[in-house]
Design a protein around this motif. Structure first.
Motif, PDB file in Angstrom:
ATOM      1  N   PRO A  12       0.822  -1.215   0.000  1.00  0.00           N
ATOM      2  CA  PRO A  12       0.000   0.000   0.000  1.00  0.00           C
ATOM      3  C   PRO A  12       0.857   1.267   0.000  1.00  0.00           C
ATOM      4  O   PRO A  12       1.822   1.368   0.746  1.00  0.00           O
ATOM      5  CB  PRO A  12      -0.779  -0.108   1.322  1.00  0.00           C
ATOM      6  CG  PRO A  12      -0.670  -1.526   1.738  1.00  0.00           C
ATOM      7  CD  PRO A  12       0.624  -2.022   1.202  1.00  0.00           C
ATOM      8  N   GLY A  13       0.513   2.191  -0.879  1.00  0.00           N
ATOM      9  CA  GLY A  13       1.269   3.426  -0.966  1.00  0.00           C
ATOM     10  C   GLY A  13       2.374   3.393  -1.996  1.00  0.00           C
ATOM     11  O   GLY A  13       2.992   4.411  -2.276  1.00  0.00           O
ATOM     12  N   GLY A  14       2.654   2.208  -2.547  1.00  0.00           N
ATOM     13  CA  GLY A  14       3.670   2.112  -3.585  1.00  0.00           C
ATOM     14  C   GLY A  14       5.079   1.938  -3.050  1.00  0.00           C
ATOM     15  O   GLY A  14       5.305   1.712  -1.859  1.00  0.00           O
ATOM     16  N   VAL A  15       6.035   2.077  -3.939  1.00  0.00           N
ATOM     17  CA  VAL A  15       7.438   1.795  -3.629  1.00  0.00           C
ATOM     18  C   VAL A  15       7.984   2.744  -2.561  1.00  0.00           C
ATOM     19  O   VAL A  15       8.666   2.327  -1.622  1.00  0.00           O
ATOM     20  CB  VAL A  15       8.297   1.896  -4.903  1.00  0.00           C
ATOM     21  CG1 VAL A  15       9.769   1.728  -4.565  1.00  0.00           C
ATOM     22  CG2 VAL A  15       7.865   0.845  -5.913  1.00  0.00           C
ATOM     23  N   LYS A  16       7.692   4.039  -2.680  1.00  0.00           N
ATOM     24  CA  LYS A  16       8.227   5.001  -1.715  1.00  0.00           C
ATOM     25  C   LYS A  16       7.747   4.703  -0.307  1.00  0.00           C
ATOM     26  O   LYS A  16       8.516   4.765   0.659  1.00  0.00           O
ATOM     27  CB  LYS A  16       7.841   6.423  -2.121  1.00  0.00           C
ATOM     28  CG  LYS A  16       8.554   6.943  -3.353  1.00  0.00           C
ATOM     29  CD  LYS A  16       8.187   8.388  -3.621  1.00  0.00           C
ATOM     30  CE  LYS A  16       8.932   8.922  -4.841  1.00  0.00           C
ATOM     31  NZ  LYS A  16       8.548  10.331  -5.130  1.00  0.00           N
ATOM     32  N   ALA A  17       6.462   4.377  -0.173  1.00  0.00           N
ATOM     33  CA  ALA A  17       5.922   4.085   1.158  1.00  0.00           C
ATOM     34  C   ALA A  17       6.535   2.813   1.717  1.00  0.00           C
ATOM     35  O   ALA A  17       6.849   2.733   2.907  1.00  0.00           O
ATOM     36  CB  ALA A  17       4.401   3.960   1.091  1.00  0.00           C
ATOM     37  N   ALA A  18       6.726   1.803   0.860  1.00  0.00           N
ATOM     38  CA  ALA A  18       7.333   0.555   1.314  1.00  0.00           C
ATOM     39  C   ALA A  18       8.758   0.806   1.814  1.00  0.00           C
ATOM     40  O   ALA A  18       9.186   0.244   2.834  1.00  0.00           O
ATOM     41  CB  ALA A  18       7.339  -0.472   0.183  1.00  0.00           C
ATOM     42  N   THR A  19       9.493   1.673   1.117  1.00  0.00           N
ATOM     43  CA  THR A  19      10.860   2.004   1.535  1.00  0.00           C
ATOM     44  C   THR A  19      10.861   2.721   2.879  1.00  0.00           C
ATOM     45  O   THR A  19      11.685   2.423   3.754  1.00  0.00           O
ATOM     46  CB  THR A  19      11.528   2.897   0.467  1.00  0.00           C
ATOM     47  OG1 THR A  19      11.540   2.201  -0.784  1.00  0.00           O
ATOM     48  CG2 THR A  19      12.948   3.245   0.867  1.00  0.00           C
ATOM     49  N   ARG A  20       9.941   3.646   3.057  1.00  0.00           N
ATOM     50  CA  ARG A  20       9.860   4.372   4.326  1.00  0.00           C
ATOM     51  C   ARG A  20       9.461   3.447   5.467  1.00  0.00           C
ATOM     52  O   ARG A  20       9.969   3.568   6.583  1.00  0.00           O
ATOM     53  CB  ARG A  20       8.855   5.521   4.202  1.00  0.00           C
ATOM     54  CG  ARG A  20       9.332   6.651   3.319  1.00  0.00           C
ATOM     55  CD  ARG A  20       8.298   7.733   3.191  1.00  0.00           C
ATOM     56  NE  ARG A  20       8.039   8.400   4.462  1.00  0.00           N
ATOM     57  CZ  ARG A  20       7.087   9.311   4.633  1.00  0.00           C
ATOM     58  NH1 ARG A  20       6.300   9.638   3.615  1.00  0.00           N
ATOM     59  NH2 ARG A  20       6.908   9.885   5.807  1.00  0.00           N
ATOM     60  N   ARG A  21       8.538   2.510   5.207  1.00  0.00           N
ATOM     61  CA  ARG A  21       8.143   1.563   6.256  1.00  0.00           C
ATOM     62  C   ARG A  21       9.318   0.683   6.655  1.00  0.00           C
ATOM     63  O   ARG A  21       9.539   0.412   7.841  1.00  0.00           O
ATOM     64  CB  ARG A  21       6.973   0.709   5.780  1.00  0.00           C
ATOM     65  CG  ARG A  21       5.636   1.429   5.781  1.00  0.00           C
ATOM     66  CD  ARG A  21       4.477   0.476   5.612  1.00  0.00           C
ATOM     67  NE  ARG A  21       4.449  -0.111   4.294  1.00  0.00           N
ATOM     68  CZ  ARG A  21       3.744   0.372   3.273  1.00  0.00           C
ATOM     69  NH1 ARG A  21       3.006   1.451   3.437  1.00  0.00           N
ATOM     70  NH2 ARG A  21       3.747  -0.222   2.097  1.00  0.00           N
ATOM     71  N   ALA A  22      10.090   0.225   5.659  1.00  0.00           N
ATOM     72  CA  ALA A  22      11.248  -0.622   5.952  1.00  0.00           C
ATOM     73  C   ALA A  22      12.298   0.152   6.741  1.00  0.00           C
ATOM     74  O   ALA A  22      12.900  -0.377   7.689  1.00  0.00           O
ATOM     75  CB  ALA A  22      11.847  -1.155   4.651  1.00  0.00           C
ATOM     76  N   LYS A  23      12.506   1.413   6.380  1.00  0.00           N
ATOM     77  CA  LYS A  23      13.474   2.243   7.086  1.00  0.00           C
ATOM     78  C   LYS A  23      13.040   2.463   8.535  1.00  0.00           C
ATOM     79  O   LYS A  23      13.858   2.385   9.468  1.00  0.00           O
ATOM     80  CB  LYS A  23      13.615   3.593   6.372  1.00  0.00           C
ATOM     81  CG  LYS A  23      14.670   4.502   6.970  1.00  0.00           C
ATOM     82  CD  LYS A  23      14.786   5.785   6.158  1.00  0.00           C
ATOM     83  CE  LYS A  23      15.838   6.715   6.763  1.00  0.00           C
ATOM     84  NZ  LYS A  23      15.966   7.983   5.966  1.00  0.00           N
ATOM     85  N   ALA A  24      11.756   2.713   8.740  1.00  0.00           N
ATOM     86  CA  ALA A  24      11.243   2.917  10.097  1.00  0.00           C
ATOM     87  C   ALA A  24      11.370   1.641  10.918  1.00  0.00           C
ATOM     88  O   ALA A  24      11.694   1.686  12.108  1.00  0.00           O
ATOM     89  CB  ALA A  24       9.782   3.362  10.043  1.00  0.00           C
ATOM     90  N   ALA A  25      11.135   0.498  10.276  1.00  0.00           N
ATOM     91  CA  ALA A  25      11.248  -0.780  10.981  1.00  0.00           C
ATOM     92  C   ALA A  25      12.695  -1.032  11.409  1.00  0.00           C
ATOM     93  O   ALA A  25      12.957  -1.492  12.526  1.00  0.00           O
ATOM     94  CB  ALA A  25      10.749  -1.921  10.096  1.00  0.00           C
ATOM     95  N   ARG A  26      13.654  -0.717  10.514  1.00  0.00           N
ATOM     96  CA  ARG A  26      15.066  -0.897  10.856  1.00  0.00           C
ATOM     97  C   ARG A  26      15.464   0.026  12.007  1.00  0.00           C
ATOM     98  O   ARG A  26      16.191  -0.366  12.919  1.00  0.00           O
ATOM     99  CB  ARG A  26      15.948  -0.624   9.637  1.00  0.00           C
ATOM    100  CG  ARG A  26      15.894  -1.719   8.585  1.00  0.00           C
ATOM    101  CD  ARG A  26      17.046  -1.580   7.601  1.00  0.00           C
ATOM    102  NE  ARG A  26      16.992  -0.327   6.874  1.00  0.00           N
ATOM    103  CZ  ARG A  26      16.340  -0.145   5.736  1.00  0.00           C
ATOM    104  NH1 ARG A  26      15.679  -1.157   5.200  1.00  0.00           N
ATOM    105  NH2 ARG A  26      16.356   1.035   5.125  1.00  0.00           N
TER     106      ARG A  26
END
Length: 260
Positions: free
Chosen positions: A229-243
């Protein structure tokens, strides 16, 4: 920002009009059940403090039940049991508070960036004893990676393409965004196809809720998200926040070991 009987930010407080929201419609008991008294109290809040603080236009008071509270509450028909929901740009709590009243099993986050509105929402939630509602001050774009829900709702916030950019990144995989729209629903949806695809949406449609319950049903744009959801940019931000979250937890554990 679009408005729907809501006073723009920065307007001075206004006097409460002499007329109130009127008699409680009979259908309200069917929709709110045991929480009818709380729904009545919320409508009174909107007609008094909501008007005084510029969150509701004075002319909307006589039609608060039909056009605002019940119109929003029927959105509850679309929600699965035990869902989590974020109401983006909640304003005076529409549709989030009516939905929370109608569905106590749903966990509702009212997300609103303006202090005077979050103050109002916190007072309402406290006064009504809504233990399934949390008020968060912030913007949707700031919450990616911090908040993930099954459902995102919005009403009178922004055109569909912009709203999708704010709402879809907050969804869990295969979640849904439900946007209350008027006569422009089909056109907005047609104009937003490219943006919705880019933002990871799989399906979208205009549906009506409250048919057979309300005199005028509520038109809703339903957008169903895919795996990202939200596309590639959102997925990258979610992964960064998780890390970052894992790093903070690991750092805390290391510090605790050193202290021992």
């Amino acid at each position: 920002m679009e408005t729907d009987g809501v006073a723009p930010e920065g307007e001075p407080s206004v006097e409460v009009p002499p007329q109130g929201p009127g008699e409680t419609p009979a259908v309200a008991r069917e929709i709110f059940g045991e929480r009818l008294a709380a729904a009545v109290r919320y409508t009174e809040f909107l007609s008094t403090a909501g008007v005084q603080r510029g969150l509701i236009g004075p002319r909307e008071v006589p039609r608060l039940w039909d056009r605002h509270v019940l119109n929003c509450a029927v959105l509850a028909e679309l929600l699965p049991a035990g869902a989590s929901l974020c109401d983006v740009g909640s304003g005076a709590g529409l549709p989030g508070i009516p939905v929370a009243l109608a569905r106590p099993d749903v966990s509702v986050t009212l997300l609103e960036p303006l202090l005077r509105r979050t103050t109002f929402l916190e007072e309402v939630v406290r006064e009504l004893g809504l233990d399934n509602v949390t008020v968060v001050r912030g913007r949707a774009e700031e919450m990616v990676g911090k908040l993930a829900v099954d459902i995102v709702t919005a009403r009178a916030v922004a055109p569909m393409d912009r709203l999708a950019g704010w709402g879809l990144p907050l969804l869990r995989p295969y979640g849904q965004m439900l946007a209350l729209k008027g006569d422009s629903a089909e056109q907005e949806l047609a104009d937003s196809r490219a943006a919705l695809t880019r933002l990871g949406a799989l399906k979208w449609s205009v549906i009506s809720v409250g048919e057979g319950t309300l005199e005028t049903s509520t038109r809703v744009v339903r957008v169903e998200a895919g795996e990202s959801p939200g596309g590639v940019k959102a997925a990258t931000r979610r992964a960064k926040a998780a890390r970052a979250g894992r790093g903070a937890r690991d750092g805390g554990k290391a510090g605790a070991r050193r202290r021992r």
